[in-house]
Design an enzyme around this catalytic site. Structure first.
Site, short mmCIF file in Angstrom:
data_model
loop_
_atom_site.label_atom_id
_atom_site.label_comp_id
_atom_site.label_asym_id
_atom_site.label_seq_id
_atom_site.Cartn_x
_atom_site.Cartn_y
_atom_site.Cartn_z
CG ASP A 68 -78.74 17.66 140.32
OD1 ASP A 68 -77.55 17.27 140.34
OD2 ASP A 68 -79.62 17.14 141.00
CD GLU A 114 -72.98 17.08 147.67
OE1 GLU A 114 -73.01 18.11 148.36
OE2 GLU A 114 -73.95 16.64 147.07
#
Ligand SMILES: *[C@@H]1O[C@H](CO)[C@@H](O)[C@H](O)[C@H]1NC(C)=O
Ligand SMILES: *[C@@H]1O[C@H](CO)[C@@H](O)[C@H](O)[C@H]1NC(C)=O
Ligand SMILES: *[C@@H]1O[C@H](CO)[C@@H](O)[C@H](O)[C@H]1NC(C)=O
Ligand SMILES: *[C@@H]1O[C@H](CO)[C@@H](O)[C@H](O)[C@H]1NC(C)=O
Length: 557
Positions: free
Chosen positions: A304, A488
């Site tokens: 996403d 991340e």
């Protein structure tokens, strides 16, 4: 499932998942990040909050001024993040063996620091979440767990697989068992594993890696009793994917069953509410719920968002063109194929031959369907997505192919797509859309998909796998040396700095990034170096090899 549980859930959904309260608060943009409000616990009983809100809305003819909403939230909700407390895993110990395998001294020290980080990323729930579940969007789970960190203070489904791989190298099988038990409990209660540990994630799952988690836990522990106790929950989770996401693809008069990411719910995502609402503003009313369903399906895919899914609009970079459910993704089907193989192995181990046969048959059917629909180079299906994505190599990673020529083709595919010329890591795609699952970001789990997928018997493939591992380690290590943090995602166009794009700021300290680094250091620790030249892999230009259509097939309506 007890009635009281669902009553409580219905009440929470009023606040956190849809309805006027959520709408008014989120559209007032009280916080920079929409996730903040839906993470805040209630200070008093939900019925009272609702009554106060109803009166407030009536007094202001359903258009409550921002200042009044601010007071309402401040008085009746608590700061977020209070419902979790730090937890030092009981099975954490000083010197796990894998550290000894790392020959480069700097990398060994770094690995030791990452091993220390598990203590920072450990969380457990405060007793109030159990005694007053109706006040929390956090879903209670009995066992402590490791979180990704940053914005993400609860656990996430597919992240946890790579976290568990890292934990097992750190010899923390008890922690892994607790996390697995939490997921299995969720399947028991809800019939599936939600995207993450919040009620507003219950509408969608994430890539199905639960069976694989069980397998990785069994490898060092051989805990057949735990497998026996939980095999039915693993089966139930796979049933959820079969029932809710199977689609029939017809090709040359034959029908094949495969799976897709699909979510049957409209409405903006509660944790990204005003972004989703504003995006839909540009569309006719009737197109809004379908758009929101596609956004949720995109979140369910783990990607996403990405050009991967943006196939439906005139502007290829706009999220309003998202059509997640219209594609049959190779990675999802590879994950399910692998899960089916593992289930057949598990059932054999437990002496249940009929179930073992059932899953072997399911896998064989899926392989046949994948061969026919997704790997076919001859059909010239123009609707196949020809872009490069590392997830195209998921069948190799998952051991889900039957043609022995596949590893060789995949190597050519990587070489032809010029992917090996990127020195700081494998990009998520070659398209720069501003979405976070696109160029120039590189993500740890996708490095693992490609690197382990390349561990084929071919010497050249093994060499490529090692070089890719060396590149990724070097990027992570250099950024860590500068910033004392793991991220991340990384921006590989910018010398491997923390990544950007997407809906929120890049997050530090990251669970799955740490897990993948530990896996690579374990596997290649005798060869990896901290000061290595960045590898520039000469593309072997293999003239005129067609880009294999490894990718997708657009669903026929
Ligand atoms: C309340 O709002 C509605 C719709 O916005 C409007 O038609 C109505 O006149 C308002 N009533 C009052 C009393 O302001
Ligand atoms: C694992 O356990 C099973 C039975 O519980 C036993 O037969 C097998 O030998 C064990 N394997 C290992 C590697 O310990
Ligand atoms: C799964 O499908 C069932 C039946 O269509 C539906 O009621 C349920 O909401 C779906 N669950 C999820 C999480 O998509
Ligand atoms: C095999 O598993 C199925 C499904 O859980 C169960 O109904 C059946 O009784 C099991 N058979 C044996 C022989 O254990």
């Amino acid at each position: 499932v007890h009635g009281a549980h669902w009553d409580r859930l219905a009440m929470l959904l009023l606040y956190f998942c849809h309805g006027e309260l959520l709408h008014q608060v989120q559209m007032a943009k009280l916080y920079q990040d929409d996730k903040q409000f839906v993470d805040m616990p209630l200070s008093i009983a939900p019925e009272q909050v609702l009554q106060i809100f109803t009166e407030l809305a009536r007094d202001h003819n359903h258009s409550i001024p921002r200042e009044q909403l601010q007071v309402f939230v401040q008085e009746l909700f608590q700061a977020k993040g209070q419902e979790l407390q730090p937890w030092t895993p009981a099975d954490w110990k000083d010197s796990p063996q894998f550290l000894q395998k790392i020959s480069d001294a700097k990398l060994r020290v770094w690995a030791g620091q990452l091993h220390q980080l598990w203590k920072k990323l450990g969380k457990k729930m405060k007793p109030e979440v159990l005694s007053h579940p109706e006040r929390f969007s956090l879903i209670y789970s009995e066992h402590p767990f490791i979180v990704p960190r940053g914005r993400f203070v609860e656990f996430y489904y597919w992240d946890s697989y790579w976290v568990m791989e890292g934990l097992l190298l750190s010899e923390m099988a008890e922690t892994v068992k607790g996390m697995l038990q939490n997921f299995l409990d969720l399947v028991k209660t809800y019939g599936h594993v939600p995207n993450g540990g919040r009620v507003y994630y219950l509408q969608r799952s994430q890539p199905p890696l639960l069976t694989l988690m069980m397998d990785c836990y069994l490898t060092p522990t051989n805990d057949t009793t735990f497998l026996q106790e939980n095999i039915e929950m693993l089966a139930l989770e796979l049933d959820f994917w079969t029932k809710n996401t199977t689609v029939s693809v017809s090709l040359e008069g034959k029908n094949y069953l495969l799976n897709r990411y699909y979510v049957p719910y409209g409405g903006p995502r509660p944790e990204s509410y005003n972004k989703d609402a504003e995006l839909a503003d540009t569309l006719p009313e009737g197109d809004r719920d379908p758009l929101w369903g596609e956004l949720k399906a995109g979140a369910k895919s783990g990607w996403d968002f990405s050009s991967h899914w943006l196939i439906g609009g005139p502007n290829p970079n706009s999220l309003s063109g998202i059509r997640t459910s219209k594609l049959v993704p190779l990675d999802l089907n590879a994950f399910l194929c692998q899960a089916e193989e593992l289930m057949s192995k598990f059932y054999s181990r437990l002496g249940n031959d009929s179930q073992a046969t059932k899953y072997r048959t399911l896998r064989a059917q899926r392989l046949a369907a994948l061969n026919a629909v997704l790997w076919d180079e001859e059909t010239g299906n123009k609707k196949k997505n020809q872009e490069f994505y590392p997830s195209n190599l998921a069948p190799l990673w998952a051991g889900c192919f039957s043609d022995p020529g596949v590893p060789d083709k995949a190597l050519k595919y990587l070489e032809d797509s010029q992917i090996l010329t990127y020195q700081y890591g494998i990009p998520t795609s070659l398209l720069k859309t501003g979405q976070q699952w696109d160029f120039p970001n590189a993500w740890a789990p996708l490095q693992d998909l490609v690197i382990r997928g390349k561990e084929a018997p071919l010497p050249r493939a093994q060499e490529v796998a090692f070089q890719l591992a060396q590149n990724w380690i070097r990027t992570n290590f250099d950024v860590y040396s500068q910033k004392s943090a793991m991220y991340e995602k990384y921006d590989i166009s910018n010398g491997g700095q923390p990544g950007g794009g997407g809906e929120y700021e890049v997050q530090e300290s990251f669970g799955w990034t740490n897990g993948v680094v530990l896996m690579l250091l374990d596997r290649y620790g005798d060869r990896l170096t901290s000061g290595a030249q960045l590898a520039f892999l000469e593309p072997h230009c293999l003239a005129a090899t067609l880009l294999p259509s490894l990718l997708y097939s657009l669903l026929s309506r």
